[in-house]
Design an enzyme around this catalytic site. Structure first.
Site, PDB file in Angstrom:
ATOM      1  N   ARG A   1       1.369  -5.478   3.650  1.00 23.66           N
ATOM      2  CA  ARG A   1       0.200  -6.022   4.384  1.00 23.66           C
ATOM      3  C   ARG A   1       0.266  -7.722   4.226  1.00 23.66           C
ATOM      4  O   ARG A   1       0.665  -8.026   3.052  1.00 23.66           O
ATOM      5  CB  ARG A   1      -1.115  -5.784   3.849  1.00 23.66           C
ATOM      6  CG  ARG A   1      -2.256  -6.287   4.685  1.00 23.66           C
ATOM      7  CD  ARG A   1      -3.701  -5.994   3.660  1.00 23.66           C
ATOM      8  NE  ARG A   1      -3.943  -4.399   3.981  1.00 23.66           N
ATOM      9  CZ  ARG A   1      -4.554  -3.668   3.038  1.00 23.66           C
ATOM     10  NH1 ARG A   1      -4.618  -4.070   1.717  1.00 23.66           N
ATOM     11  NH2 ARG A   1      -5.046  -2.551   3.173  1.00 23.66           N
TER      12      ARG A   1
ATOM     13  N   ARG B   1     -11.052  -9.737  -3.853  1.00 25.57           N
ATOM     14  CA  ARG B   1     -12.171  -9.089  -3.132  1.00 25.57           C
ATOM     15  C   ARG B   1     -13.540  -9.469  -3.716  1.00 25.57           C
ATOM     16  O   ARG B   1     -13.448  -9.835  -4.755  1.00 25.57           O
ATOM     17  CB  ARG B   1     -12.006  -7.392  -3.240  1.00 25.57           C
ATOM     18  CG  ARG B   1     -10.801  -6.878  -2.774  1.00 25.57           C
ATOM     19  CD  ARG B   1     -10.233  -5.639  -3.552  1.00 25.57           C
ATOM     20  NE  ARG B   1      -8.695  -5.503  -3.217  1.00 25.57           N
ATOM     21  CZ  ARG B   1      -8.143  -4.296  -2.307  1.00 25.57           C
ATOM     22  NH1 ARG B   1      -8.915  -3.612  -1.707  1.00 25.57           N
ATOM     23  NH2 ARG B   1      -6.873  -4.324  -2.225  1.00 25.57           N
TER      24      ARG B   1
ATOM     25  N   ASP C   1     -15.241  -3.465  -2.442  1.00 30.66           N
ATOM     26  CA  ASP C   1     -13.946  -3.548  -2.710  1.00 30.66           C
ATOM     27  C   ASP C   1     -12.907  -3.726  -1.552  1.00 30.66           C
ATOM     28  O   ASP C   1     -11.757  -3.827  -1.571  1.00 30.66           O
ATOM     29  CB  ASP C   1     -13.398  -2.332  -3.446  1.00 30.66           C
ATOM     30  CG  ASP C   1     -13.803  -1.039  -3.031  1.00 30.66           C
ATOM     31  OD1 ASP C   1     -14.755  -0.846  -2.926  1.00 30.66           O
ATOM     32  OD2 ASP C   1     -12.665  -0.459  -2.674  1.00 30.66           O
TER      33      ASP C   1
ATOM     34  N   LYS D   1       0.913  -1.349   0.178  1.00 30.21           N
ATOM     35  CA  LYS D   1       0.135  -0.113  -0.017  1.00 30.21           C
ATOM     36  C   LYS D   1       0.849   1.304  -0.119  1.00 30.21           C
ATOM     37  O   LYS D   1       1.929   1.239   0.909  1.00 30.21           O
ATOM     38  CB  LYS D   1      -1.046   0.070   1.303  1.00 30.21           C
ATOM     39  CG  LYS D   1      -2.007   0.935   1.368  1.00 30.21           C
ATOM     40  CD  LYS D   1      -3.120   0.617   2.156  1.00 30.21           C
ATOM     41  CE  LYS D   1      -4.090   1.424   2.175  1.00 30.21           C
ATOM     42  NZ  LYS D   1      -5.376   1.017   3.193  1.00 30.21           N
TER      43      LYS D   1
ATOM     44  N   ASP E   1      -1.916  10.034  -6.695  1.00 27.98           N
ATOM     45  CA  ASP E   1      -0.457   9.844  -6.548  1.00 27.98           C
ATOM     46  C   ASP E   1       0.135   8.419  -6.324  1.00 27.98           C
ATOM     47  O   ASP E   1       1.195   8.151  -6.461  1.00 27.98           O
ATOM     48  CB  ASP E   1       0.222  10.652  -5.537  1.00 27.98           C
ATOM     49  CG  ASP E   1      -0.141  10.558  -4.063  1.00 27.98           C
ATOM     50  OD1 ASP E   1      -0.896   9.491  -3.818  1.00 27.98           O
ATOM     51  OD2 ASP E   1      -0.065  11.525  -3.165  1.00 27.98           O
TER      52      ASP E   1
HETATM   53  N1  LIG Z   1      -3.456   7.924  -3.246  1.00 30.26           N
HETATM   54  C1  LIG Z   1      -3.934   7.174  -4.054  1.00 30.26           C
HETATM   55  N2  LIG Z   1      -3.325   6.837  -5.298  1.00 30.26           N
HETATM   56  C2  LIG Z   1      -3.862   5.936  -5.970  1.00 30.26           C
HETATM   57  N3  LIG Z   1      -5.165   5.330  -5.877  1.00 30.26           N
HETATM   58  C3  LIG Z   1      -5.550   5.391  -4.708  1.00 30.26           C
HETATM   59  C4  LIG Z   1      -5.004   6.205  -3.752  1.00 30.26           C
HETATM   60  N4  LIG Z   1      -5.848   6.188  -2.518  1.00 30.26           N
HETATM   61  C5  LIG Z   1      -6.751   5.525  -3.039  1.00 30.26           C
HETATM   62  N5  LIG Z   1      -6.641   5.081  -4.404  1.00 30.26           N
HETATM   63  C6  LIG Z   1      -7.657   4.037  -4.986  1.00 30.26           C
HETATM   64  O1  LIG Z   1      -8.871   4.367  -4.649  1.00 30.26           O
HETATM   65  C7  LIG Z   1      -9.744   3.175  -4.466  1.00 30.26           C
HETATM   66  C8  LIG Z   1     -10.382   3.087  -3.054  1.00 30.26           C
HETATM   67  O2  LIG Z   1      -9.451   3.114  -2.163  1.00 30.26           O
HETATM   68  P1  LIG Z   1      -9.446   2.401  -0.643  1.00 30.26           P
HETATM   69  O3  LIG Z   1      -8.694   3.286   0.226  1.00 30.26           O
HETATM   70  O4  LIG Z   1     -10.643   1.582  -0.299  1.00 30.26           O
HETATM   71  O5  LIG Z   1      -8.111   1.296  -0.896  1.00 30.26           O
HETATM   72  P2  LIG Z   1      -6.693   1.454  -0.610  1.00 30.26           P
HETATM   73  O6  LIG Z   1      -6.859   1.800   0.825  1.00 30.26           O
HETATM   74  O7  LIG Z   1      -5.630   2.175  -1.459  1.00 30.26           O
HETATM   75  O8  LIG Z   1      -6.292   0.010  -0.916  1.00 30.26           O
HETATM   76  P3  LIG Z   1      -6.840  -1.179   0.183  1.00 30.26           P
HETATM   77  O9  LIG Z   1      -8.130  -1.731  -0.048  1.00 30.26           O
HETATM   78  O10 LIG Z   1      -5.923  -2.480  -0.483  1.00 30.26           O
HETATM   79  O11 LIG Z   1      -6.547  -1.190   1.696  1.00 30.26           O
HETATM   80  C9  LIG Z   1      -8.740   1.964  -4.732  1.00 30.26           C
HETATM   81  O12 LIG Z   1      -8.868   1.823  -6.129  1.00 30.26           O
HETATM   82  C10 LIG Z   1      -7.323   2.631  -4.584  1.00 30.26           C
HETATM   83  O13 LIG Z   1      -6.392   1.911  -5.055  1.00 30.26           O
HETATM   84 MG   LIG Z   2      -9.721  -0.350   0.042  1.00 33.13          MG
END
Ligand SMILES: Nc1ncnc2c1ncn2[C@@H]1O[C@H](COP(=O)(O)OP(=O)(O)OP(=O)(O)O)[C@@H](O)[C@H]1O
Ligand SMILES: [Mg+2]
Length: 475
Positions: free
Chosen positions: A178, A185, A262, A112, A124
């Protein structure tokens, strides 16, 4: 000396499914690598001795990203706050590799904050250091509380400045590894339905069952089950696992905050700790995410939301499983949830099991007491652990003797004493140990996290963070 983290026996499990499910991506090249957290509790699970794995090994593998297998950004969609979003996928992470634990099960190293991918859109691809710290703390707390959860394997600070609307910016960057049972998912299946590929759905079902439901896989081949029957049994098992997981969150007083499809794993494991919070006091309406305007994912809604997510998953699965089988499996969600929640709460109250009527009444009285008194949720159970004495059985007035005398507490005290009187001396002797196991002293309320973060942000002092992690793991 070779790096033990790179010499693990990486299996091309998901990789073997082929490119319909992921994209190969590079890792970002970071200006700095400072190891901020390594989870030595996890190393023995991979047959590694913590003394033999240096900080430099962690940085080489999980900061500089020397690779063993290709990095795979997984493709997925999802329902976010009930709206279907086809523009998702690993936008700031990838599957680093998969390894077998000493328990024979397959584990993912997922990243992550490891850089941009085809799914980053305009973002980003990074993780803030505070976000990484919060996920480490959440996972360790949940693990201690008996919740089936992913854990953080490592957290490396990466020396970039990030801009975020919900943190004072510029803010520091990090990359987290992680450790979990799969990053597949519900949304992974939803995407395959959206692109109309039932063939890829059944292929993924076979994969999931083979790797994550090995007992079912074995039974299906020895008993010669038809594919539809096997898939139906998988869904039934998933319903049970998710119901149990939500019961674990509810007993732990945990509000996940972003229960989009997701963020739901097909292994029934909990992961992705963003704006989560533990409830300070019992309040079903407690909402953790500032952007959850209508309280959709509030603490008390979690069972309904997860049941709803399982229902949404039926849409992609109905090409492989009869609707009647899906319906009858999902109909059991409530019973599984209630049984698991009751069991966990009785354990927190010190009991293994109780006759149904006594158990139900004690649970009702306890929830009423917690809701109406608004005492500290985790604190209540810790006080029970601290103050419990077998002599409570003979004298109800000793039970929480210093509590403010209200009708509610008097009633609870009488009933708790009555239940103790139904126990054998052996049962009574086992209570202290059970109370200790189920009710840790250290909690993770927001002020605790903020206090630790302040020391990092202002002084770059990591000691309070390390001490908190230790207390969360051991108290
Ligand atoms: N800073 C970022 N840059 C690129 N994509 C992002 C960023 N933050 C979130 N995303 C994307 O937005 C969507 C929702 O984000 P979410 O926070 O649920 O997932 P994540 O925390 O990035 O990953 P995970 O679910 O594995 O913990 C995902 O497709 C994630 O990859
Ligand atoms: Mg997520």
């Amino acid at each position: 000396m070779s790096n033990p983290l790179l010499s693990l026996n990486y299996e091309p499990a998901l990789e073997s499914l082929g490119g319909d499910y992921f994209d190969e991506v590079p890792a970002a090249d970071f200006p700095q690598h400072i190891l901020r957290f390594r989870n030595d509790q996890l190393l023995p699970k991979l047959g590694l001795d913590p003394a033999q794995v240096t900080d430099a090994h962690f940085i080489q593998a999980f900061g500089e990203f020397h690779c063993v297998r290709p990095f795979l950004a997984l493709r997925y969609h999802g329902y976010q706050f009930n709206e279907y979003n086809p523009n998702l996928g690993d936008g700031r992470g990838f599957l680093y590799g998969q390894v077998r634990g000493t328990d024979g099960r397959l584990y993912d190293f997922g990243t992550k904050g490891s850089g941009r991918t085809p799914y980053s859109r305009s973002a980003d691809g990074r993780l803030t250091l505070k976000g990484g710290v919060r996920e480490v703390l959440a996972a360790e707390t949940l693990h201690r509380l008996g919740v089936r959860t992913s854990r953080c394997f490592s957290l490396v600070e990466t020396g970039e400045s990030l801009w975020r609307g919900d943190e004072p910016s510029p803010t520091r960057s990090s990359v987290m590894i992680r450790f979990s049972h799969s990053h597949i998912r519900f949304g992974t299946f939803e995407r395959l339905h959206y692109i109309r590929r039932p063939d890829l759905i059944t292929k993924l079902l076979d994969f999931v069952i083979e790797y994550y439901y090995p007992e079912l896989h074995l039974a299906a081949s020895t008993e010669g089950l038809a594919p539809g029957e096997k898939y139906a049994l998988f869904y039934a098992e998933l319903v049970k696992k998710v119901a149990e997981l939500v019961a674990q969150w509810m007993a732990a007083g945990f509000c996940h905050a972003v229960l989009n499809t997701d963020n739901m794993s097909i292994s029934g494991e909990s992961f992705d700790y963003g704006p989560f919070a533990f409830i300070p006091t019992y309040n079903p309406k407690f909402t953790a995410a500032y952007f959850d305007y209508y309280g959709l994912y509030c603490y008390g809604n979690q069972p309904f939301v997860c049941q709803g997510n399982l229902e949404k998953l039926q849409k992609p699965l109905v090409c492989a499983i009869a609707q009647t089988d899906l319906d009858s499996a999902l109909a059991k969600f409530g019973d599984y949830y209630n049984a698991a929640y009751r069991q966990l709460m009785l354990n927190k109250l010190g009991f293994e099991q109780l006759p149904e009527a006594d158990g139900d009444e004690l649970l009702q009285l306890t929830i009423k007491l917690l809701a109406e008194s608004q005492v500290d949720y985790q604190g209540f159970f810790f006080e029970l652990r601290k103050q419990f004495a077998p002599t409570w059985r003979d004298d109800a007035s000793q039970i929480f003797s210093e509590a403010e005398p209200t009708d509610l507490i008097a009633h609870w005290r009488q009933f708790y004493c009555h239940v103790l009187q139904t126990l054998s001396s052996d049962d009574l002797d086992r209570m202290a140990e059970r109370l200790r196991r189920c009710n840790p002293e250290q909690s993770l309320l927001r002020p605790t996290i903020e206090a630790v973060w302040e020391q990092i942000a202002i002084e770059d002092n990591w000691q309070p963070f390390y001490e908190l992690v230790k207390r969360l793991q051991n108290s």
